[in-house]
Design a protein around this motif. Structure first.
Motif, PDB file in Angstrom:
ATOM      1  N   UNK A 165       0.819  -1.208   0.000  1.00  0.00           N
ATOM      2  CA  UNK A 165       0.000   0.000   0.000  1.00  0.00           C
ATOM      3  C   UNK A 165       0.860   1.268   0.000  1.00  0.00           C
ATOM      4  N   UNK A 166       2.137   1.110  -0.223  1.00  0.00           N
ATOM      5  CA  UNK A 166       3.029   2.259  -0.272  1.00  0.00           C
ATOM      6  C   UNK A 166       3.331   2.860   1.083  1.00  0.00           C
ATOM      7  N   UNK A 167       3.185   2.086   2.170  1.00  0.00           N
ATOM      8  CA  UNK A 167       3.437   2.579   3.518  1.00  0.00           C
ATOM      9  C   UNK A 167       4.796   2.094   4.033  1.00  0.00           C
ATOM     10  N   UNK A 168       5.365   2.853   4.944  1.00  0.00           N
ATOM     11  CA  UNK A 168       6.630   2.497   5.569  1.00  0.00           C
ATOM     12  C   UNK A 168       6.369   1.796   6.898  1.00  0.00           C
ATOM     13  N   UNK A 169       7.342   0.999   7.349  1.00  0.00           N
ATOM     14  CA  UNK A 169       7.184   0.252   8.593  1.00  0.00           C
ATOM     15  C   UNK A 169       8.221   0.703   9.607  1.00  0.00           C
ATOM     16  N   UNK A 170       7.731   1.040  10.807  1.00  0.00           N
ATOM     17  CA  UNK A 170       8.602   1.398  11.924  1.00  0.00           C
ATOM     18  C   UNK A 170       8.376   0.391  13.032  1.00  0.00           C
ATOM     19  N   UNK A 171       9.457  -0.211  13.519  1.00  0.00           N
ATOM     20  CA  UNK A 171       9.344  -1.212  14.578  1.00  0.00           C
ATOM     21  C   UNK A 171       9.915  -0.673  15.885  1.00  0.00           C
ATOM     22  N   UNK A 172       9.066  -0.610  16.894  1.00  0.00           N
ATOM     23  CA  UNK A 172       9.458  -0.221  18.251  1.00  0.00           C
ATOM     24  C   UNK A 172      10.132  -1.435  18.890  1.00  0.00           C
ATOM     25  N   UNK A 173      11.432  -1.317  19.142  1.00  0.00           N
ATOM     26  CA  UNK A 173      12.203  -2.432  19.676  1.00  0.00           C
ATOM     27  C   UNK A 173      12.615  -2.251  21.118  1.00  0.00           C
TER      28      UNK A 173
END
Length: 350
Positions: A165-173
C-alpha cells in the motif's frame, strides 16, 4: 522480595556499568558526533544487522525514539497506523499528536497489528480524498504490549501489506532483545533490518542505564532525524555515554562468543518463563500468550492486592467480571531464587 514491576528498576548490568566506569575520565566530543565509542557501537550494530549502510543513531529513551522515528517519516497531512493498545496510542501522553501528526488505531485486541484491521483503517482514511489524514507509516512493537512475540509469517504479512500500500514500517524495539531470544521467535535481527524502514534496539529495558539505538534504512528519516532529535529535546550532550553502553552490549564475550545484549535478555526470559510455568502449575490463569520477559495473569482482586503489595507487579486491566489482569516483569537482574520466592507466595494465594 525483589520487585517484578518492570525491567528498568535496577541500574545497569555489571558489564555495562564497568564500561562506563572504565571510560569515565575520557574526554570525548559531544552529541554522539564522532567520539570513538559511538562510532564503534555503530559499527557493531551495523554488523549485527548485516546492514553496512544503515544510519545508526542513539536516543535517550523509547518515547523519544518513537516520536522522532515515526514523525520523521510523516508530512503534516499523514498519519501512522497502529493497534489500539500500541505504545504511541496509549502510554506516551499524546507525544505523536503533540507534534501535529495523527495516530490511526485499529481494532486489533491481541497486541499484533493485522493486515485485515489495517486495511479497514486504510480504506476509511482514503475514502474521501484530501479531507482525511492519509496513512503513511505502520507502527508495530516486538514484543507486543502484552508480551507477544512476532513470528516470521505474521511479520511478513503486515510488512507485505504495508509495502503493498506504499506505507513504511517502523518497529518499536524497546524489548526487541527479549523477543529475539524467546523460544517462540523465528525472526532474526538481519531479517528485520532487511524488511523495515527503521527500528530501534532497546537498551533501557535490557541492562543499560538508559538509551536506545535507532537503525535507519529510510532516506527520508535519514535526512530528518538529526534535526528532529535536536528540535525535540532528544540530543544528549554527553552522547558518548550512549555509545559506551551499546559498545559494551554488542561486543561478544571472550568466553561465550555471545554479545551481552542477547545474554541479558535470554536470562530475563528464562526467569519469566519459569515463573509462568510455576504459576500455571498452581492453577493461575494466563492472560494472552506471552513467551517473553513480561507475563500477564488474571487474578481476583484479593490476589491482585497481595501480589502487588509483595512484588510490585502492575495491574493492567480490570475485567468486566471484576477480576484483574496483572503483569510480572523479569529483568537482567532477576534470578531463579527470586522466582522461587514469588512462587512460594503464589502458593499461599492459589
Amino acid at each position: 522480595m525483589r520487585m517484578f514491576r518492570n525491567d528498568y528498576s535496577e541500574g545497569a548490568a555489571p558489564q555495562i556499568l564497568k564500561a562506563l566506569i572504565d571510560t569515565n575520565e575520557e574526554q570525548c566530543v559531544g552529541y554522539t558526533e564522532g567520539d570513538p565509542h559511538c562510532e564503534h557501537a555503530r559499527e557493531l550494530i551495523r554488523e549485527a544487522c548485516q546492514q553496512p549502510d544503515a544510519m545508526v543513531e542513539f536516543c535517550l529513551g523509547g518515547t523519544s525514539a518513537n516520536v522522532i522515528g515515526v514523525t520523521g517519516m510523516l508530512r503534516d497531512w499523514e498519519g501512522v497506523i497502529c493497534t489500539k493498545d500500541g505504545h504511541i496510542n496509549v502510554h506516551e501522553t499524546g507525544a505523536i499528536a503533540a507534534t501535529g501528526r495523527t495516530v490511526l488505531p485499529t481494532q486489533d485486541t491481541d497486541g499484533f497489528l493485522s493486515p485485515e484491521e489495517a486495511e479497514k483503517v486504510f480504506r476509511f482514511q482514503t475514502s474521501t480524498g484530501r479531507h482525511m489524514t492519509l496513512p503513511k507509516v505502520v507502527y508495530i512493537t516486538d514484543t507486543t504490549e502484552i508480551g507477544g512475540v512476532w513470528t516470521r509469517d505474521r511479520f511478513d504479512a503486515i510488512v507485505d501489506w504495508a509495502h503493498g500500500h506504499g506505507l513504511k514500517v517502523f518497529l518499536d524495539g524497546a524489548r526487541l532483545a527479549s523477543a529475539l531470544t524467546s523460544p517462540a521467535n523465528d525472526l532474526t535481527l538481519p531479517y528485520i533490518a532487511s524488511r523495515v524502514e527503521a527500528f530501534y534496539l532497546g537498551g533501557t529495558k535490557n541492562g543499560m542505564l538508559f538509551g536506545e539505538a535507532m537503525v535507519i534504512m529510510d532516506d527520508e528519516l535519514r535526512e530528518s532525524f538529526p534535526f528532529l532529535q535536536k528540535e525535540r529535546g532528544g540530543l544528549m550532550a554527553k552522547g558518548r555515554l550512549l555509545g559506551v553502553q551499546f559498545e559494551a552490549a554488542f561486543t561478544p564475550d571472550a568466553q561465550t562468543g555471545e554479545a551481552p545484549y542477547w545474554t541479558l535478555a535470554r536470562g530475563a526470559n528464562d526467569c519469566a518463563l519459569a515463573l509462568r510455568d510455576g504459576l500455571v502449575a498452581l492453577g493461575f490463569e494466563p492472560y494472552g500468550c506471552s513467551d517473553s520477559n513480561q507475563q500477564f495473569f488474571t487474578v481476583t482482586p484479593e490476589q491482585q492486592e497481595a501480589f502487588e503489595s509483595a512484588s510490585g507487579c502492575e495491574t493492567f486491566y480490570a475485567l468486566d467480571d471484576g477480576r484483574k489482569v496483572i503483569r510480572f516483569v523479569c529483568s537482567w537482574a532477576t534470578g531463579r531464587a527470586d522466582v522461587d520466592e514469588l512462587l512460594a507466595l503464589a502458593k499461599t494465594l492459589s
